[in-house]
Design a protein around this motif. Structure first.
Motif, PDB file in Angstrom:
ATOM      1  N   LYS A 196      -0.141  30.178 -24.308  1.00  0.00           N
ATOM      2  CA  LYS A 196      -0.882  30.947 -23.316  1.00  0.00           C
ATOM      3  C   LYS A 196      -1.809  31.927 -24.025  1.00  0.00           C
ATOM      4  N   THR A 238     -14.616  31.563 -22.595  1.00  0.00           N
ATOM      5  CA  THR A 238     -13.217  31.974 -22.473  1.00  0.00           C
ATOM      6  C   THR A 238     -12.842  32.115 -21.003  1.00  0.00           C
ATOM      7  N   ARG A 239     -11.710  31.513 -20.639  1.00  0.00           N
ATOM      8  CA  ARG A 239     -11.201  31.670 -19.275  1.00  0.00           C
ATOM      9  C   ARG A 239      -9.696  31.865 -19.344  1.00  0.00           C
ATOM     10  N   ILE A 240      -9.202  32.851 -18.634  1.00  0.00           N
ATOM     11  CA  ILE A 240      -7.774  33.152 -18.620  1.00  0.00           C
ATOM     12  C   ILE A 240      -7.326  33.306 -17.174  1.00  0.00           C
ATOM     13  N   ASP A 241      -6.321  32.523 -16.822  1.00  0.00           N
ATOM     14  CA  ASP A 241      -5.812  32.513 -15.436  1.00  0.00           C
ATOM     15  C   ASP A 241      -6.934  32.238 -14.439  1.00  0.00           C
ATOM     16  N   ASP A 374      -7.027  28.021 -18.383  1.00  0.00           N
ATOM     17  CA  ASP A 374      -7.016  28.753 -19.650  1.00  0.00           C
ATOM     18  C   ASP A 374      -7.852  28.007 -20.679  1.00  0.00           C
ATOM     19  N   THR A 482      -8.530  38.297 -28.856  1.00  0.00           N
ATOM     20  CA  THR A 482      -7.556  37.506 -28.103  1.00  0.00           C
ATOM     21  C   THR A 482      -6.495  36.963 -29.053  1.00  0.00           C
TER      22      THR A 482
END
Length: 489
Positions: A196, A238-241, A374, A482
């Protein structure tokens, strides 16, 4: 003349001995105290300028553990009263040049102390079990951190240690024609664990050490990931959730995870469009500094405000409508919406837009990526289906990344679908580092069939169980943008 030269030599030796004695007498500096409560133990990490003399004492009833650090300066250190699954509370006191830290333990706990020399750290692990205070104290004085050697493949320099079921820590050292190479890995069974990504400090811009990110999320392991600007802005798609947190102007490789947790490797492009009222414009970037004639989207991943100056116009969007227009900059970012910030020609196009006009934002990453909540846009690609495929030239990476030997970081996937996180040290005597091609071959040797390079240099760092495995080339942890973590499914 010979007698005089000898006298000078003797005086120099005496002076060097005196200087060494003064250095030793200067004492150690306690820079910080960190805490992590995990599945196996509670861990307290003392970050020091060097390892001092220390002792540990367990009370007769086994409920209080006192750590005695001799000749240590602790001025300015935050003395937080933390607690976890095994440590109930902690108290501090200074006494005749000693720092005394007393932990109140739950019943039935034991402990062990270990040291890390580079950087200097003293680790206190509190875990279930029974042992005599004398035995524990003796272990505290004699047990350095080691990866337990296990060599099932007969490969010289390869050490393996299963730190948890399905989670294997690996150290690999070897010599090539130019010197020593030392690399560290953690392999995680995809049936038990998932990986993650996490933003430093939970937002952009922001920078935080890998161990800090790991501790905050109580990760089983973590490695540095994205490239980043000094401001903390993420350089890469970048992509998170499901929320975009960074973009790039160059088509580069990325590592992603589908909503089912399946890993994805490949090239990625960001294409965004904003339509306010009847006027549409392309997106210049997401959660990054607004430049000349740019249109930037700021969402909740960027924090509470845009931080922009007054030379643009900002449209606050909530519920599919423009709810406010701000010409002073530094707009508040709504948690349930975003801010469209425009400058120059981009601002002139949106001049007719009014409060209440409809707002539509479209973001397209390509077929294989749109189902990935993600994504880490990093690169270059190292391995594709078991073949070395270093794509640094076609992805236009600068020379400081493409050429020469350096510390490196990466993530890979084995033929069994296990995740492999790795770093190789560089720019130091224990390891000269690797070129990208050499790094690709080493990831392959460790079992990866697909792999991608992460940010390297002083950023390269691998943490397992809250413990730094490698020796960062800066001589200390570098705050990064990150990290990619291993967590329980």
């Amino acid at each position: 003349m010979i007698v005089r030269a000898r006298r000078i030599s003797v005086l120099l030796i005496v002076l060097l001995i005196a200087l060494e004695s003064l250095a030793l007498a200067a004492g150690a500096n306690l820079a910080s105290i960190r805490f992590h409560s995990g599945r196996q133990h509670d861990r307290v990490v003392f970050d020091l300028s060097r390892i001092p003399k220390y002792e540990a004492h367990l009370s007769d009833n086994g409920r209080e553990l006192t750590l005695d650090l001799a000749d240590v300066s602790a001025s300015g250190v935050s003395r937080a009263n933390f607690h976890g699954q095994r440590i109930q509370s902690v108290k501090y006191r200074l006494e005749n040049g000693h720092v005394l830290v007393t932990f109140s333990l739950k019943e039935g706990m034991t402990y062990k102390l270990e040291t890390l020399s580079s950087p200097s750290r003293l680790l206190v692990d509190v875990l279930p079990g029974k042992s005599s205070p004398a035995a524990s104290s003796e272990k505290a004085k004699t047990s350095p951190i080691r990866v337990k050697p296990a060599n099932p493949y007969g490969v010289p320099g390869l050490e393996k240690d299963e730190v948890a079921p399905g989670l294997t820590r690996i150290k690999y050292s070897y010599n090539d024609e130019d010197g020593k190479v030392t690399a560290y890995f953690v392999e995680a069974d995809n049936n038990r664990y998932k990986v993650k990504p996490a933003l430093a400090r939970g937002r952009v811009p922001g920078r935080e050490t890998v161990s800090g990110i790991s501790d905050r999320y109580q990760a089983l392991a973590a490695v540095n990931a994205s490239y980043f600007a000094l401001s903390g802005d993420i350089l890469g798609v970048t992509r998170i959730d499901g929320l975009m947190a960074g973009t790039t102007y160059i088509t580069r490789s990325a590592f992603g995870l589908t909503s089912q947790g399946k890993p994805v490797f490949g090239k990625i492009d960001y294409n965004g469009q904003v339509k306010l009222g009847s006027i549409s414009q392309g997106v210049s970037g997401v959660d990054c500094e607004r430049g000349e004639n740019n249109l930037i989207i700021y969402n909740r991943a960027y924090g509470s405000r845009t931080g922009t100056n007054e030379y643009g116009v900002e449209y606050v969007v909530r519920g599919g409508k423009v709810t406010a227009i701000n010409e002073k900059g530094n707009s508040a970012i709504p948690a349930d919406g975003c801010v469209i910030s425009v400058h120059g020609t981009a601002a002139s196009y949106f001049a007719p837009v009014k409060v209440g006009d409809p707002a539509v934002i479209t973001e397209n990453l390509g077929t294989q990526w749109n189902n990935c909540p993600d994504i880490l846009g990093v690169g270059p690609r190292l391995l594709t289906s078991g073949k070395v495929t270093v794509t640094a030239a076609e992805e236009e990476f600068p020379g400081d990344i493409r050429y020469g030997r350096a510390p490196r970081s990466a993530v890979g996937v084995t033929k069994d679908g296990h995740f492999l996180l790795g770093v190789v040290d560089g720019r130091q005597a224990v390891s000269h580092g690797l070129t990208l091609t050499e790094w690709a071959y080493l990831m392959k040797k460790m079992g990866a069939v697909d792999a991608i390079n992460f940010d390297g240099g002083g950023s390269s760092e691998l943490v397992v169980g809250g413990e730094i495995q490698n020796s960062p080339s800066d001589g200390q942890e570098r705050p990064v943008g990150t990290a990619l973590m291993v967590v329980n499914k």
